[in-house]
Design an enzyme around this catalytic site. Structure first.
Site, PDB file in Angstrom:
ATOM      1  N   TYR A 136       0.038  -7.581  -1.606  1.00  0.00           N
ATOM      2  CA  TYR A 136      -1.014  -6.806  -0.948  1.00  0.00           C
ATOM      3  C   TYR A 136      -2.341  -7.357  -1.459  1.00  0.00           C
ATOM      4  O   TYR A 136      -2.806  -7.023  -2.546  1.00  0.00           O
ATOM      5  CB  TYR A 136      -0.865  -5.317  -1.261  1.00  0.00           C
ATOM      6  N   ASP A 189       0.445  -7.938   3.509  1.00  0.00           N
ATOM      7  CA  ASP A 189      -0.894  -7.769   4.062  1.00  0.00           C
ATOM      8  C   ASP A 189      -1.814  -8.687   3.265  1.00  0.00           C
ATOM      9  O   ASP A 189      -2.190  -8.384   2.137  1.00  0.00           O
ATOM     10  CB  ASP A 189      -1.313  -6.305   3.924  1.00  0.00           C
ATOM     11  N   ASN A 222      -4.810  -9.604   4.310  1.00  0.00           N
ATOM     12  CA  ASN A 222      -6.187  -9.163   4.532  1.00  0.00           C
ATOM     13  C   ASN A 222      -7.122 -10.271   5.014  1.00  0.00           C
ATOM     14  O   ASN A 222      -8.273 -10.348   4.604  1.00  0.00           O
ATOM     15  CB  ASN A 222      -6.737  -8.495   3.264  1.00  0.00           C
ATOM     16  N   GLU A 241       0.842  -1.206   0.000  1.00  0.00           N
ATOM     17  CA  GLU A 241       0.000   0.000   0.000  1.00  0.00           C
ATOM     18  C   GLU A 241       0.876   1.255   0.000  1.00  0.00           C
ATOM     19  O   GLU A 241       0.694   2.171   0.783  1.00  0.00           O
ATOM     20  CB  GLU A 241      -0.982  -0.001   1.176  1.00  0.00           C
TER      21      GLU A 241
END
Length: 263
Positions: free
Chosen positions: A112, A157, A159, A35
């Site tokens: 990501y 990440d 998520n 990000e």
């Protein structure tokens, strides 16, 4: 060999806080970012002794990944699509979500993972969950293709809080984005395909270990968080693992850095 992964939630923003100090203090061989929210030329941030590789999203101020490394890779690849991928997977590659460095004896993948986003109405599934499911299958297939050639280290990440231990309030968050049964099952499938969650390898029952906190209601000060940032390794690298750490004391983003050390 030290590896760091950090969702910085905007590299330009965190660079104005403590990023450079944290970067130098951590002194990693590989420093993977998610990000970054950058386009080429928007930030000149280099470090002595490091090479840097970037994957920018086509959409400005969105997504993006980067890797700083002390070691020159054999090759660098952005994205996961190939001639057999669907149009949706090719579209995913426009979001700058994956960088792969090929090293002599392993691949390093910085990812990501797309957020499945909130439901449009109460009681519905997260609105981007179908997209997320297609991503999960495509990304797992990509990792398995790499793993056939040499072991894989994947970080970023991702998520998803895999198990109830990985977030503060599992009951009230059940079926919210990042803790749907579908997302958790995809993580289970990935691990069962030949990968190890490095933090749980060392700390299978350790509670209150999180890497992301909402900016709302003082969540970080209260440690009301989620563990959604991971290092996974091919099972045949497990014997080389020396440690896994979550740096909860490092500020600057709504995420904190996570780390592994390999011999």
């Amino acid at each position: 060999m030290k590896f760091i992964s950090w969702n910085v939630n905007g590299l330009r923003a965190v660079a104005g806080k403590n990023f450079c100090e944290a970067f130098e203090a951590l002194d990693a061989d590989f420093f993977c970012l998610q990000e970054t929210k950058l386009q080429a030329g928007q930030l000149d941030l280099e470090f002595l002794g490091y090479y840097s590789y970037w994957n920018y999203a086509e959409r400005k101020g969105y997504s993006g990944t980067a890797i700083y490394t002390k070691h020159v890779p054999l090759s660098v690849r952005n994205g996961i699509s190939n001639e057999n991928c669907s149009d949706a997977v090719r579209e995913m590659d426009s979001e700058g979500r994956v960088i792969t460095l090929e090293m002599p004896d392993y691949y390093l993948v910085c990812v990501y993972t797309p957020n499945s986003q909130s439901a449009e109405e109460k009681g519905q599934l997260p609105k981007r969950l179908p997209y997320r499911m297609e991503w999960e299958d495509a990304f797992r297939n990509y990792l398995l293709e790499l793993d056939q050639q040499k072991p894989v280290i994947v970080c970023g990440d991702m998520n998803v809080a895999h198990e109830e231990i990985d977030l503060k309030n599992p009951k009230t968050n059940h079926m919210n984005a990042g803790f749907t049964d579908q997302e958790r099952e995809k993580m289970t499938t990935l691990l069962q395909s030949g990968f190890t969650d490095t933090f749980r390898h060392f700390y299978p029952t350790l509670e209150n270990q999180y890497s992301w906190w909402s900016y709302r209601m003082g969540a970080r000060a209260k440690n009301v968080g989620w563990r959604i940032d991971y290092f996974l390794v091919s099972n045949r690298l497990v014997d080389r693992l020396q440690s896994a750490t979550i740096h909860q004391n490092i500020m600057g983003s709504d995420h904190c850095p996570v780390e592994i050390v390999l011999e």
